[in-house]
Write a protein that holds these residues in place. Structure first.
Motif, short mmCIF file in Angstrom:
data_model
loop_
_atom_site.label_atom_id
_atom_site.label_comp_id
_atom_site.label_asym_id
_atom_site.label_seq_id
_atom_site.Cartn_x
_atom_site.Cartn_y
_atom_site.Cartn_z
N MET A 180 0.82 -1.20 0.00
CA MET A 180 0.00 0.00 0.00
C MET A 180 0.86 1.26 0.00
O MET A 180 0.58 2.22 -0.74
CB MET A 180 -0.93 -0.01 1.22
N PHE A 181 1.91 1.29 0.80
CA PHE A 181 2.81 2.45 0.81
C PHE A 181 3.49 2.62 -0.55
O PHE A 181 3.65 3.74 -1.04
CB PHE A 181 3.86 2.29 1.91
N LEU A 182 3.89 1.50 -1.16
CA LEU A 182 4.54 1.58 -2.46
C LEU A 182 3.59 2.12 -3.52
O LEU A 182 3.96 3.00 -4.31
CB LEU A 182 5.06 0.19 -2.85
N ILE A 183 2.37 1.63 -3.53
CA ILE A 183 1.39 2.10 -4.51
C ILE A 183 1.06 3.57 -4.28
O ILE A 183 0.96 4.37 -5.22
CB ILE A 183 0.12 1.24 -4.42
N ALA A 184 0.89 3.95 -2.98
CA ALA A 184 0.60 5.35 -2.69
C ALA A 184 1.76 6.26 -3.11
O ALA A 184 1.54 7.35 -3.66
CB ALA A 184 0.32 5.52 -1.20
N GLY A 185 3.01 5.81 -2.89
CA GLY A 185 4.16 6.61 -3.32
C GLY A 185 4.23 6.76 -4.82
O GLY A 185 4.53 7.84 -5.35
N ILE A 186 3.96 5.66 -5.55
CA ILE A 186 3.98 5.72 -7.02
C ILE A 186 2.89 6.66 -7.53
O ILE A 186 3.13 7.47 -8.44
CB ILE A 186 3.81 4.31 -7.59
N LEU A 187 1.70 6.57 -6.94
CA LEU A 187 0.61 7.46 -7.37
C LEU A 187 0.95 8.91 -7.09
O LEU A 187 0.74 9.79 -7.94
CB LEU A 187 -0.68 7.07 -6.65
N LEU A 188 1.48 9.18 -5.90
CA LEU A 188 1.82 10.55 -5.56
C LEU A 188 2.93 11.08 -6.46
O LEU A 188 2.86 12.24 -6.94
CB LEU A 188 2.23 10.63 -4.09
N LEU A 189 3.92 10.26 -6.74
CA LEU A 189 5.01 10.68 -7.63
C LEU A 189 4.50 10.94 -9.04
O LEU A 189 4.89 11.92 -9.69
CB LEU A 189 6.11 9.61 -7.65
N SER A 190 3.63 10.08 -9.51
CA SER A 190 3.07 10.26 -10.85
C SER A 190 2.24 11.54 -10.94
O SER A 190 2.33 12.29 -11.93
CB SER A 190 2.22 9.05 -11.22
N ILE A 191 1.44 11.79 -9.91
CA ILE A 191 0.61 13.01 -9.93
C ILE A 191 1.48 14.26 -9.91
O ILE A 191 1.24 15.23 -10.65
CB ILE A 191 -0.37 12.98 -8.74
#
Length: 411
Positions: free
Chosen positions: A41-52
């Motif tokens: 979950m932390f990895l997915i949230a970090g990827i989403l935040l970085l992409s945004i």
């Protein structure tokens, strides 16, 4: 030797052996599952935040390049915004400084816009992350809720319940399988106890009933000697006392369990029936029975609840003063609970002897067969029945002598 077949409906046996060493890295334990879940979950949230943030940055840069604060018109530089001021006739160095100032201001505006958008994106992702984490935590902890619900049903004496948890062979499944095995053993033990009580009831009642019949037949003979009739009456009273003892023991054994089938029972009606049964004995002893009984409906077994009232009223009548004694029986509903109160006049009771009165075969300053007023099980049965109904019974010394017995039951 072939193993015995598993009976139908039996709970699944534990798939682990406590004697074997634990190998957490070879099994999908809760620790590994939670680590993978929350790490992912932390990895997915970090990827989403970085992409945004990357998309926002690219958008801001495109806007910055497309909307320059100045433009060239026929060899002259003209500002395109109100905050970018370029002097008309200046040297090259002054012109460069002015352009640098305009570009710096535009960069600050772009960074402010990027920060604002990033904060909104972070807020949205936080809400989504909390909602997703709550859902996943509920899914992971759902076996614990299932175990808790089964334990609550078992607390109501429904020992046939089983968890039968499906899923990976982790710590929760170990707990559920062990709990099922414990319930199976408890059910066998309680079934054996109930079978023993039933067999003991038959084996003990039958010879006592036969003895009573034989004694009554001999006493009915008008030609029997007076000594034989007196002996027969004594043996008949002893036999009756033994029957009461057997009935009390069996009732005490049955009332230790929770009540499964419950029906609405009015304590006022129960108390009135108990008073009717003791009324003749109270008149013979010169004891007045009084009190106001308001309706107090509880869910339980009427026969057992009547036994509570009868035992308390009988004790209050029998253990009283020789003259001018009274017994007050009242019922009411207070704070969502039904209350039965039986108080009486009588001898002074030390506070340190109150708890001993609820022990089997114990009486005030006497033990076992030291009195002919009962078999010493009345208060023990009353306490067991009250506990079986989820209530309690409290005894307090009354000022001036006697006791105040208070039975509290949930409505």
């Amino acid at each position: 030797m072939a193993s015995a077949p598993t009976p139908p409906g039996a709970p699944p046996k534990p798939t682990w052996d406590p004697r074997e060493p634990v190998r957490p890295w070879l099994r999908p334990t809760i620790r590994i599952r939670l680590t993978l879940l929350y790490g992912g979950m932390f990895l997915i949230a970090g990827i989403l935040l970085l992409s945004i943030i990357y998309l926002f940055t690219a958008q801001v840069l495109n806007v910055t390049i497309a909307d320059l604060p100045f433009k060239l018109v026929r060899g002259e530089v003209q500002p395109t915004t109100s905050w970018c001021r370029l002097p008309g006739s200046v040297t090259g160095e002054e012109f460069n400084d002015a352009v640098t100032s305009c570009l710096q201001h535009q960069k600050d505006m772009a960074l402010d816009d990027l920060l604002r958008r990033s904060l909104f994106a972070l807020l949205g992702l936080s809400i989504i992350a909390f909602a997703f984490g709550y859902a996943m935590a509920g899914r992971v902890l759902s076996p614990l809720g299932r175990i808790t619900r089964t334990a609550r049903r078992v607390a109501g004496s429904d020992l046939s319940r089983r968890i039968e948890l499906d899923g990976p062979d982790d710590e929760l499944k170990e707990l559920a399988d062990t709990f099922d095995e414990m319930l199976e053993r408890l059910e066998r033990a309680f079934t054996a106890q109930q079978r023993f009580v039933a067999n003991a009831s038959h084996e003990l009642r039958t010879p006592l009933a036969i003895n009573r019949t034989l004694l009554e037949v001999h006493l009915s003979d008008p030609g029997a000697p007076v000594e034989l009739q007196q002996l027969g009456k004594t043996l008949l009273a002893t036999n009756e006392r033994s029957e009461q003892l057997v009935e009390g023991l069996l009732l005490l054994a049955r009332s230790d369990n929770q009540i499964v089938e419950r029906k609405p029972v009015d304590l006022a009606e129960v108390a009135s029936r108990a008073i009717d049964q003791v009324h003749a004995e109270a008149e013979a002893l010169g004891v007045e029975i009084r009190g106001e009984r308001e309706s107090a409906v509880v869910q339980g077994n009427g026969v057992l609840l009547e036994r509570i009232a009868l035992n308390l009223v009988q004790n209050a009548v029998r253990y009283n003063v020789p003259e001018g004694g009274w017994v007050e029986v009242s019922t009411e509903t207070a704070q969502g609970q039904a209350v039965l109160v039986v108080s009486n006049t009588g001898p002074m009771v030390p506070a340190y002897e109150i708890d001993n009165l609820f022990e089997p075969f114990r009486r005030l300053r006497q033990e076992r067969t030291g009195s002919d007023k009962g078999v010493g099980l009345g208060l023990s049965i009353a306490r067991s029945v009250a506990r079986a109904h989820g209530g309690r019974i409290i005894a307090e010394p009354r000022e001036g002598g006697g006791l105040v017995m208070r039975v509290t039951l949930p409505t």
